[in-house]
Design a protein around this motif. Structure first.
Motif, PDB file in Angstrom:
ATOM      1  N   TYR A 121       0.866  -1.258  -0.046  1.00  0.00           N
ATOM      2  CA  TYR A 121      -0.011  -0.109  -0.119  1.00  0.00           C
ATOM      3  C   TYR A 121       0.907   1.313   0.065  1.00  0.00           C
ATOM      4  CZ  TYR A 121      -3.718  -2.916   1.506  1.00  0.00           C
ATOM      5  OH  TYR A 121      -4.999  -3.950   1.714  1.00  0.00           O
ATOM      6  N   ASP A 122       0.470   2.121  -0.854  1.00  0.00           N
ATOM      7  CA  ASP A 122       1.054   3.416  -0.701  1.00  0.00           C
ATOM      8  C   ASP A 122       0.248   4.196   0.479  1.00  0.00           C
ATOM      9  OD1 ASP A 122       3.356   3.840  -2.304  1.00  0.00           O
ATOM     10  OD2 ASP A 122       2.111   4.427  -4.052  1.00  0.00           O
ATOM     11  N   CYS A 123       0.821   4.781   1.370  1.00  0.00           N
ATOM     12  CA  CYS A 123      -0.058   5.442   2.476  1.00  0.00           C
ATOM     13  C   CYS A 123       0.515   6.829   2.662  1.00  0.00           C
ATOM     14  CB  CYS A 123       0.323   4.648   4.014  1.00  0.00           C
ATOM     15  SG  CYS A 123       0.060   3.073   3.858  1.00  0.00           S
ATOM     16  N   TYR A 124      -0.621   7.710   2.913  1.00  0.00           N
ATOM     17  CA  TYR A 124      -0.548   9.158   2.884  1.00  0.00           C
ATOM     18  C   TYR A 124      -0.789   9.651   4.310  1.00  0.00           C
ATOM     19  CZ  TYR A 124      -0.174   8.533  -2.278  1.00  0.00           C
ATOM     20  OH  TYR A 124       0.393   8.233  -3.348  1.00  0.00           O
ATOM     21  N   ASP A 126      -2.652  11.973   5.278  1.00  0.00           N
ATOM     22  CA  ASP A 126      -4.010  11.927   5.600  1.00  0.00           C
ATOM     23  C   ASP A 126      -4.817  10.834   5.576  1.00  0.00           C
ATOM     24  OD1 ASP A 126      -4.203  11.173   3.186  1.00  0.00           O
ATOM     25  OD2 ASP A 126      -5.287  12.737   1.869  1.00  0.00           O
ATOM     26  N   GLY A 127      -3.978   9.820   5.717  1.00  0.00           N
ATOM     27  CA  GLY A 127      -4.668   8.358   6.005  1.00  0.00           C
ATOM     28  C   GLY A 127      -5.220   7.478   4.797  1.00  0.00           C
ATOM     29  N   LYS A 128      -4.940   8.166   3.665  1.00  0.00           N
ATOM     30  CA  LYS A 128      -5.469   7.566   2.300  1.00  0.00           C
ATOM     31  C   LYS A 128      -4.392   6.445   1.973  1.00  0.00           C
ATOM     32  CE  LYS A 128      -5.912   8.303  -2.504  1.00  0.00           C
ATOM     33  NZ  LYS A 128      -5.840   9.321  -3.604  1.00  0.00           N
ATOM     34  N   LYS A 129      -4.916   5.176   1.731  1.00  0.00           N
ATOM     35  CA  LYS A 129      -4.192   4.059   1.276  1.00  0.00           C
ATOM     36  C   LYS A 129      -4.550   3.678   0.023  1.00  0.00           C
ATOM     37  CE  LYS A 129      -3.171   0.786   4.418  1.00  0.00           C
ATOM     38  NZ  LYS A 129      -3.350  -0.273   5.264  1.00  0.00           N
ATOM     39  N   VAL A 130      -3.470   3.444  -0.820  1.00  0.00           N
ATOM     40  CA  VAL A 130      -3.703   2.988  -2.260  1.00  0.00           C
ATOM     41  C   VAL A 130      -2.871   1.593  -2.585  1.00  0.00           C
ATOM     42  CG1 VAL A 130      -3.545   3.733  -4.758  1.00  0.00           C
ATOM     43  CG2 VAL A 130      -3.787   5.569  -3.071  1.00  0.00           C
ATOM     44  N   TYR A 131      -4.038   0.732  -2.835  1.00  0.00           N
ATOM     45  CA  TYR A 131      -3.225  -0.806  -3.259  1.00  0.00           C
ATOM     46  C   TYR A 131      -2.271  -0.547  -4.463  1.00  0.00           C
ATOM     47  CZ  TYR A 131      -3.535  -5.693  -3.493  1.00  0.00           C
ATOM     48  OH  TYR A 131      -2.849  -6.852  -3.351  1.00  0.00           O
ATOM     49  N   LYS A 132      -1.459  -1.019  -4.468  1.00  0.00           N
ATOM     50  CA  LYS A 132      -0.339  -1.246  -5.599  1.00  0.00           C
ATOM     51  C   LYS A 132      -0.059  -2.592  -5.815  1.00  0.00           C
ATOM     52  CE  LYS A 132       1.361   2.267  -6.543  1.00  0.00           C
ATOM     53  NZ  LYS A 132       0.874   3.173  -7.545  1.00  0.00           N
ATOM     54  N   CYS A 133      -0.653  -3.156  -6.928  1.00  0.00           N
ATOM     55  CA  CYS A 133      -0.555  -4.551  -7.285  1.00  0.00           C
ATOM     56  C   CYS A 133       0.663  -4.535  -8.160  1.00  0.00           C
ATOM     57  CB  CYS A 133      -1.662  -4.976  -8.197  1.00  0.00           C
ATOM     58  SG  CYS A 133      -1.650  -6.620  -8.644  1.00  0.00           S
TER      59      CYS A 133
END
Length: 311
Positions: A121-124, A126-133
């Motif tokens: 996960y890329d984690c920011y 502001d708490g946002k998490k982006v799944y990185k396949c």
């Protein structure tokens, strides 16, 4: 203490606000046969003292305090001191899921492979998490290296568990002064060997904190020197047996120019000289805006060139 199955190498530099999160996530692992090698790279804050407290409370954790020498040399020192059959790296501002080591170790044992790759996960802030396949459509080492060079697979060491013996078998080196993409150089040295066996788990276990103040996002003169050295090293280390390798080597000098030019690290005379070397690559751009930027550089209008390229 018996020899652990897995060694975790954790370089630390001035990470007093985040280091406990990472260490606590390691302590919470459902798989417990591990050792943690912390390399305190000359921290000037309380990072070293925080880590010392963990060492005092768990004999699976060791710490090495050293003068600041950059993340590559910290990783090297960690690798030189591991005891485990398998090794994974971690960063002080990240954290891992509690079942990460368990899942990765089981995969390596089930498949009898040398490397296992997982998603992350890329984690920011502001708490946002982006799944990185990780786009691992094939598991041949050459394919994995090509995918890393093309940006399809993360070039980092933190989402990959590997057999420790590969470092010795292939005389893998960390290079002093190369603290930007130092991990890619490791994969270049390992994955050009066809006998290396790779497996993959299509699930995210590693949480990568996107730090806009890291050297990945803030290019300084020191970092830029490391990028230049990286460019020289890939020419030495990457063979010419694969067209993707040769294309990567051919186009990297333009990336070096961008790092120097866009971060205001060149003098006007250096801009003129360095652009002359990559002009033939620059004008192959498919972006009309970038084409105009390069044209402005060619004409000596460097500030206007910045404007077009940065838009």
């Amino acid at each position: 203490m018996s020899t652990p199955k897995i060694s975790i190498v954790l370089p630390v530099y001035n990470a007093e606000n985040t280091i406990s999160r990472m260490i606590n996530s390691i302590l919470s692992q459902t798989y417990t046969d591990w050792e943690l090698i912390i390399v305190d790279d000359g921290s000037t804050d309380n990072s070293g003292a925080i880590c010392d407290k963990y060492v005092a409370n768990d004999d699976r954790i060791r710490i090495i305090h050293k003068e600041n020498g950059g993340v590559a040399m910290a990783r090297k020192l960690g690798v030189d001191n591991v005891q485990g059959k398998y090794i994974i790296h971690a960063d002080a501002d990240d954290w891992v899921e509690s079942d990460m080591l368990d899942a990765m170790y089981k995969k390596l044992k089930e498949t009898d492979t040398d490397i296992v790759v997982v998603d992350y996960y890329d984690c920011y802030i502001d708490g946002k998490k982006v799944y990185k396949c990780q786009k691992m459509e094939a598991l041949e080492p050459e394919y994995m290296l090509c995918s890393i060079l093309q940006g399809k697979v993360l070039g980092g060491l933190c989402n990959k568990l590997i057999r420790t013996c590969l470092y010795r078998k292939y005389n893998v080196c960390f290079f002093e002064g190369v603290d930007y993409m130092e991990d890619v150089l490791i994969w270049i040295q390992i994955l050009q060997h066809a006998e290396v066996r790779v497996s993959y788990i299509n699930k995210a276990y590693y949480n990568y904190f996107v730090n806009i103040n890291s050297i990945t996002h803030q290019i300084t003169r020191k970092t830029f020197c490391g990028i230049q050295k990286y460019g020289m090293l890939i020419n030495e280390l990457l063979s010419d047996t694969n067209s993707i390798y040769t294309t990567y080597k051919k186009h990297f000098p333009l990336g070096v120019f961008h790092a120097g030019y866009m971060n205001y690290l060149y003098t006007d005379e250096e801009i003129k000289e360095e652009f002359r070397k990559v002009r033939y690559l620059a004008y192959k751009t498919k972006s009309f805006r970038w084409f105009l930027g390069y044209l402005m550089i060619d004409m000596g209008f460097y500030k206007i060139g910045h404007w077009f390229i940065r838009l």
